[in-house]
Design an enzyme around this catalytic site. Structure first.
Site, PDB file in Angstrom:
ATOM      1  N   ASP A  93       0.729  -1.339  -0.077  1.00 45.49           N
ATOM      2  CA  ASP A  93      -0.105   0.522   0.108  1.00 45.49           C
ATOM      3  C   ASP A  93       1.271   0.681  -0.134  1.00 45.49           C
ATOM      4  OD1 ASP A  93       0.239   0.292   2.497  1.00 45.49           O
ATOM      5  OD2 ASP A  93      -1.175  -0.289   3.693  1.00 45.49           O
ATOM      6  N   ASP A 298      -7.719  -6.863   1.048  1.00 50.62           N
ATOM      7  CA  ASP A 298      -6.945  -6.724   1.749  1.00 50.62           C
ATOM      8  C   ASP A 298      -7.510  -6.868   3.486  1.00 50.62           C
ATOM      9  OD1 ASP A 298      -5.397  -4.559   3.011  1.00 50.62           O
ATOM     10  OD2 ASP A 298      -6.269  -4.131   1.283  1.00 50.62           O
ATOM     11  N   CYS A 336     -15.893 -26.883   7.771  1.00 50.62           N
ATOM     12  CA  CYS A 336     -14.287 -26.299   6.806  1.00 50.62           C
ATOM     13  C   CYS A 336     -13.750 -27.524   6.707  1.00 50.62           C
ATOM     14  CB  CYS A 336     -13.911 -25.421   8.251  1.00 50.62           C
ATOM     15  SG  CYS A 336     -12.214 -24.828   7.114  1.00 50.62           S
ATOM     16  N   CYS A 338     -10.480 -26.975   6.052  1.00 45.66           N
ATOM     17  CA  CYS A 338      -9.171 -26.570   6.460  1.00 45.66           C
ATOM     18  C   CYS A 338      -7.919 -27.912   6.924  1.00 45.66           C
ATOM     19  CB  CYS A 338      -8.514 -25.063   7.065  1.00 45.66           C
ATOM     20  SG  CYS A 338      -8.881 -25.173   8.876  1.00 45.66           S
ATOM     21  N   CYS A 341      -8.758 -27.480  10.584  1.00 47.89           N
ATOM     22  CA  CYS A 341     -10.849 -28.438  10.973  1.00 47.89           C
ATOM     23  C   CYS A 341     -10.297 -29.420  11.033  1.00 47.89           C
ATOM     24  CB  CYS A 341     -11.617 -28.074  10.236  1.00 47.89           C
ATOM     25  SG  CYS A 341     -12.061 -25.999  10.851  1.00 47.89           S
ATOM     26  N   HIS A 367      -7.067 -21.445  10.224  1.00 47.54           N
ATOM     27  CA  HIS A 367      -8.710 -21.211   9.615  1.00 47.54           C
ATOM     28  C   HIS A 367      -8.958 -19.813   9.256  1.00 47.54           C
ATOM     29  CE1 HIS A 367     -13.163 -22.744   9.543  1.00 47.54           C
ATOM     30  NE2 HIS A 367     -12.664 -21.134  10.807  1.00 47.54           N
TER      31      HIS A 367
HETATM   32 ZN    ZN Z   1     -10.856 -24.392   9.350  1.00 48.47          ZN
END
Ligand code: ZN
Length: 398
Positions: A93, A298, A336, A338, A341, A367
């Site tokens: 930025d 972002d 989820c 991920c 998880c 996560h």
């Molecule tokens: Zn997750």
């Protein structure tokens, strides 16, 4: 240099799915870009970001890297990619938002952007030793958030610093004011942002000419204008007509305004260049942004919330510090898939938070970032498949 291709559009004509190609790889859009404020995603290695989160790109903060470790170190390191060992696309930025907000807030518990004053030095009410950020037509003078030392950013200085940091995409230096400021004050900021945009382009092109053998970053212009339709449209029209390779939409938004203000701006911007919405990461806001024409986002929120014990779930958010999770052996989000998880239970992560173990921040950040990065990836797929309404029905937090 970058290129941008659009592959599919929403029936409303605004939302689109595309690909930004940079010297360090592709970003499939819409995309959420995690923020590596000080050249690190807090609590994550770049490998975790790539392999566990699946992020395509990162955005680092010019203000923070300029103050620490400084441009000398970045230059000697060979630039941002080498310095932080991230081989994918990068953004920085302009440093403007932090110079205005953190400069004003140094040593004070003031709300961001509330205290920047026009043209004059004003000591904060009861403490004359702390001066606020001062903006004038040429730039902003501000106090370092680290040690209170005085610094100055102008459009040219911001572009110089960003070229040295060496990201693939950089932003023009803009004036960022609080949405609570008066219409007149917002108007001044829009005009100033326009004049500064011209100076940024001239300076950027000058550096490119001088270093024609080096890869130059792509420069993105910034749209301001608060919540005022005429100012937003004017800003988008004038900045959108300039020779930028993409655009950023800046400024704080009220929750209710995000879809409308983004729509006003995107209708004015040229179709074939990517659009980035700065500092927005709430799942609802991402969905509103995407359908109104935003390509990339972002925000520090997913990792900041994670470090404070908050985990995103489809229906909102849970706080792992609550007693109910001490013996809850289900994943953070049962829907989820991920890394966190698949391998860890709420009870374990709640324990890590209570024991003040660093792994708590790492697992929860993986996560939360996966959650937003994949929400946006699913939106992209839904645009391509022509099933955006179905996606929205399923994923819009109730
Ligand atoms: Zn997750």
């Amino acid at each position: 240099m970058i290129s941008f291709n659009i592959h599919a559009r929403l029936p409303n004509g605004r939302g689109r799915a595309g690909t930004i190609t940079t010297p360090h790889g592709k970003i499939e859009t819409p995309a959420f870009i995690p923020v590596a404020t000080k050249a690190t995603i807090k609590a994550l290695t770049p490998e975790m970001l790539r392999d566990y989160v699946g992020a395509h790109a990162i955005l680092a903060n010019t203000y923070h890297l300029y103050l620490q470790p400084g441009t000398n170190v970045l230059k000697k390191s060979g630039g941002l990619h080498k310095f932080m060992n991230w081989s994918g696309p990068t953004y920085t930025d302009s440093g403007g938002f932090q110079a205005f907000s953190l400069g004003a807030a140094y040593g004070k518990n003031v709300s961001k952007l509330a205290q920047v004053k026009e043209g004059i030095t004003i000591d904060h009410d009861e403490d004359a030793s702390i001066r606020l950020a001062q903006v004038d037509d040429d730039g902003v003078t501000f106090k370092s958030v680290i040690d209170g030392s005085t610094h100055r950013f102008t459009p040219e200085i911001s572009i110089d610093i960003q070229h040295t940091i060496g990201a693939d995409m950089i932003f023009a230096f803009d004036e960022c004011v609080s949405p609570q400021e008066s219409y007149e004050r917002q108007k001044t900021a829009v005009e100033r942002t326009y004049i500064w945009a011209k100076r940024c382009l001239i300076h950027h092109n000058k550096i490119k000419t001088q270093n024609s053998n080096l890869k130059s970053p792509a420069l993105l212009g910034i749209i301001q204008g608060g919540r005022h339709e005429d100012l937003r449209k004017y800003s988008a029209k004038v900045i959108g007509s300039m020779d930028f390779e993409g655009f950023g939409i800046g400024g704080s938004f009220d929750k209710d305004d995000i879809g409308t203000a983004v729509g006003w701006v995107c209708d004015e911007l040229p179709e074939g260049k990517p659009r980035h919405l700065l500092g927005i990461g709430d799942p609802i806001d991402l969905i509103l942004g995407i359908e109104n024409g935003i390509d990339t986002f972002d925000c520090v929120a997913p990792t900041r919330i994670a470090r404070n014990g908050g985990a995103y779930i489809r229906t909102g958010r849970i706080n792992l510090l609550n007693a109910q999770f001490i013996q809850d052996f289900t994943p953070l989000d049962p829907e989820c898939d991920c890394y966190t998880c698949k391998n860890y239970a709420r009870a374990y992560i709640a324990h890590l938070f209570r024991a003040k173990e660093m792994l708590a921040a790492t697992l929860t950040s993986i996560h939360n970032l996966y959650f937003v990065v994949n929400l946006v990836k699913k939106a992209r797929q839904a645009i391509i498949d022509g099933n955006y309404e179905g996606f929205k029905k399923k994923h819009l937090p109730k």
